[in-house]
Scaffold this motif. Structure first.
Motif, mmCIF file in Angstrom:
data_model
loop_
_atom_site.group_PDB
_atom_site.id
_atom_site.type_symbol
_atom_site.label_atom_id
_atom_site.label_comp_id
_atom_site.label_asym_id
_atom_site.label_seq_id
_atom_site.Cartn_x
_atom_site.Cartn_y
_atom_site.Cartn_z
ATOM 1 N N ASP A 7 0.800 -1.223 0.000
ATOM 2 C CA ASP A 7 0.000 0.000 0.000
ATOM 3 C C ASP A 7 0.834 1.274 0.000
ATOM 4 O OD1 ASP A 7 -2.446 -1.418 0.079
ATOM 5 O OD2 ASP A 7 -2.232 -1.697 2.246
ATOM 6 N N ASP A 8 2.114 1.158 -0.294
ATOM 7 C CA ASP A 8 2.987 2.332 -0.239
ATOM 8 C C ASP A 8 2.606 3.416 -1.240
ATOM 9 O OD1 ASP A 8 4.275 1.080 1.781
ATOM 10 O OD2 ASP A 8 6.184 0.795 0.721
ATOM 11 N N ALA A 9 1.946 3.056 -2.314
ATOM 12 C CA ALA A 9 1.530 4.060 -3.309
ATOM 13 C C ALA A 9 0.508 5.030 -2.718
ATOM 14 C CB ALA A 9 0.952 3.375 -4.541
ATOM 15 N N GLY A 56 8.095 10.101 1.580
ATOM 16 C CA GLY A 56 8.833 10.225 2.828
ATOM 17 C C GLY A 56 8.156 9.595 4.033
ATOM 18 N N LEU A 57 6.932 9.117 3.869
ATOM 19 C CA LEU A 57 6.224 8.493 4.983
ATOM 20 C C LEU A 57 6.207 6.977 4.811
ATOM 21 C CD1 LEU A 57 3.127 10.857 5.414
ATOM 22 C CD2 LEU A 57 5.317 10.903 6.635
ATOM 23 N N ILE A 58 6.024 6.291 5.921
ATOM 24 C CA ILE A 58 5.875 4.836 5.908
ATOM 25 C C ILE A 58 4.641 4.476 6.742
ATOM 26 C CG2 ILE A 58 8.354 4.391 5.676
ATOM 27 C CD1 ILE A 58 8.305 3.640 8.706
ATOM 28 N N TRP A 59 4.176 3.249 6.574
ATOM 29 C CA TRP A 59 3.094 2.761 7.419
ATOM 30 C C TRP A 59 3.683 2.252 8.726
ATOM 31 C CZ3 TRP A 59 -1.424 4.352 6.225
ATOM 32 C CH2 TRP A 59 -1.865 4.418 4.908
ATOM 33 N N ALA A 60 2.998 2.498 9.807
ATOM 34 C CA ALA A 60 3.335 1.926 11.106
ATOM 35 C C ALA A 60 2.142 1.078 11.536
ATOM 36 C CB ALA A 60 3.612 3.025 12.119
ATOM 37 N N TYR A 61 2.424 -0.070 12.134
ATOM 38 C CA TYR A 61 1.376 -1.033 12.477
ATOM 39 C C TYR A 61 1.401 -1.299 13.987
ATOM 40 C CZ TYR A 61 1.710 -1.766 7.457
ATOM 41 O OH TYR A 61 1.742 -1.579 6.099
ATOM 42 N N ILE A 89 -7.815 -5.767 9.979
ATOM 43 C CA ILE A 89 -7.203 -5.212 11.191
ATOM 44 C C ILE A 89 -6.000 -4.350 10.818
ATOM 45 C CG2 ILE A 89 -5.916 -5.816 13.278
ATOM 46 C CD1 ILE A 89 -7.767 -8.323 13.433
ATOM 47 N N GLU A 90 -5.186 -4.868 9.931
ATOM 48 C CA GLU A 90 -3.990 -4.132 9.478
ATOM 49 C C GLU A 90 -4.372 -2.754 8.948
ATOM 50 O OE1 GLU A 90 -1.535 -4.120 5.330
ATOM 51 O OE2 GLU A 90 -2.427 -6.005 5.969
ATOM 52 N N ILE A 91 -5.368 -2.678 8.098
ATOM 53 C CA ILE A 91 -5.792 -1.407 7.504
ATOM 54 C C ILE A 91 -6.409 -0.494 8.557
ATOM 55 C CG2 ILE A 91 -7.453 -0.375 5.890
ATOM 56 C CD1 ILE A 91 -6.841 -2.785 4.029
ATOM 57 N N ASP A 92 -7.187 -1.057 9.460
ATOM 58 C CA ASP A 92 -7.853 -0.262 10.489
ATOM 59 C C ASP A 92 -6.866 0.324 11.493
ATOM 60 O OD1 ASP A 92 -10.202 0.771 11.775
ATOM 61 O OD2 ASP A 92 -9.931 -0.772 13.309
ATOM 62 N N TRP A 93 -5.847 -0.431 11.885
ATOM 63 C CA TRP A 93 -4.938 0.009 12.941
ATOM 64 C C TRP A 93 -3.737 0.807 12.433
ATOM 65 C CZ3 TRP A 93 -4.338 -4.950 16.478
ATOM 66 C CH2 TRP A 93 -5.558 -5.193 17.107
ATOM 67 N N ARG A 94 -3.364 0.677 11.199
ATOM 68 C CA ARG A 94 -2.132 1.325 10.730
ATOM 69 C C ARG A 94 -2.286 2.841 10.641
ATOM 70 N NH1 ARG A 94 -2.391 -0.323 4.341
ATOM 71 N NH2 ARG A 94 -4.023 1.166 3.807
ATOM 72 N N TYR A 95 -1.147 3.520 10.612
ATOM 73 C CA TYR A 95 -1.128 4.968 10.422
ATOM 74 C C TYR A 95 0.174 5.345 9.725
ATOM 75 C CZ TYR A 95 1.917 5.028 14.556
ATOM 76 O OH TYR A 95 2.934 4.807 15.448
ATOM 77 N N ALA A 96 0.165 6.476 9.043
ATOM 78 C CA ALA A 96 1.349 6.946 8.324
ATOM 79 C C ALA A 96 2.237 7.722 9.288
ATOM 80 C CB ALA A 96 0.937 7.827 7.155
#
Length: 151
Positions: free
Chosen positions: A27-29, A34-39, A82-89
């Motif tokens: 989902d990096d697109a 400069g941002l990444i996903w954090a889980y 869960i991954e999509i709901d909890w993650r943040y940039a």
């Protein structure tokens, strides 16, 4: 096991493909440069509650291996939700921060503990409840004291 022919499965719930759990950049697109996903783990019963992973596959591996998650994340579609709901940039060069909408264990709405306080008459009151319950209990004691003194 042939993983080469398909990198995604289709969820029985929807027609959206579920990417392989080994694809860390799926989902990096969707991110700003400069941002990444954090889980983060937001399951209070999990021993790793509050811990955050910066690599998607490590987070999904945690959910697969941790017994606390076994009831809610047994299928790839559930883990993906869960991954999509909890993650943040987040910015990988900044110090780690708390996930948005994260409720620490010390949240007054969650922790139940034995508490004691002195009321306005100096009597010790002991009970069990949350911080919010204790504050309500104190307020009730103050009202009772006020009524007694005004009579």
């Amino acid at each position: 096991l042939d993983l080469g022919s398909s990198s995604a499965m289709t969820s029985p719930i929807s027609n959206h493909p579920i990417p392989t759990e080994l694809d860390d950049e799926v989902d990096d697109a969707d991110l700003h440069p400069g941002l990444i996903w954090a889980y983060p783990c937001k399951l209070p019963s999990c021993p790793d509650y509050g811990k955050t992973w910066q690599i998607r596959s490590n987070f999904l591996s945690h959910m697969n291996e941790c017994e606390a998650h076994s009831a809610i994340s047994t299928r790839p579609a559930a883990r993906r939700a869960i991954e999509i709901d909890w993650r943040y940039a987040t910015d990988p060069y900044l110090p780690p921060r708390v996930a948005p909408h994260f409720r620490p264990r010390e949240d007054p709405q969650e922790d139940v503990w034995n508490y004691r306080f002195k009321d306005d008459l100096g009597r010790v009151v002991s009970c069990r409840g949350t911080v919010e319950h204790m504050e309500l209990h104190k307020a009730q004691r103050r009202q009772q004291t006020d009524k007694t003194q005004n009579v």
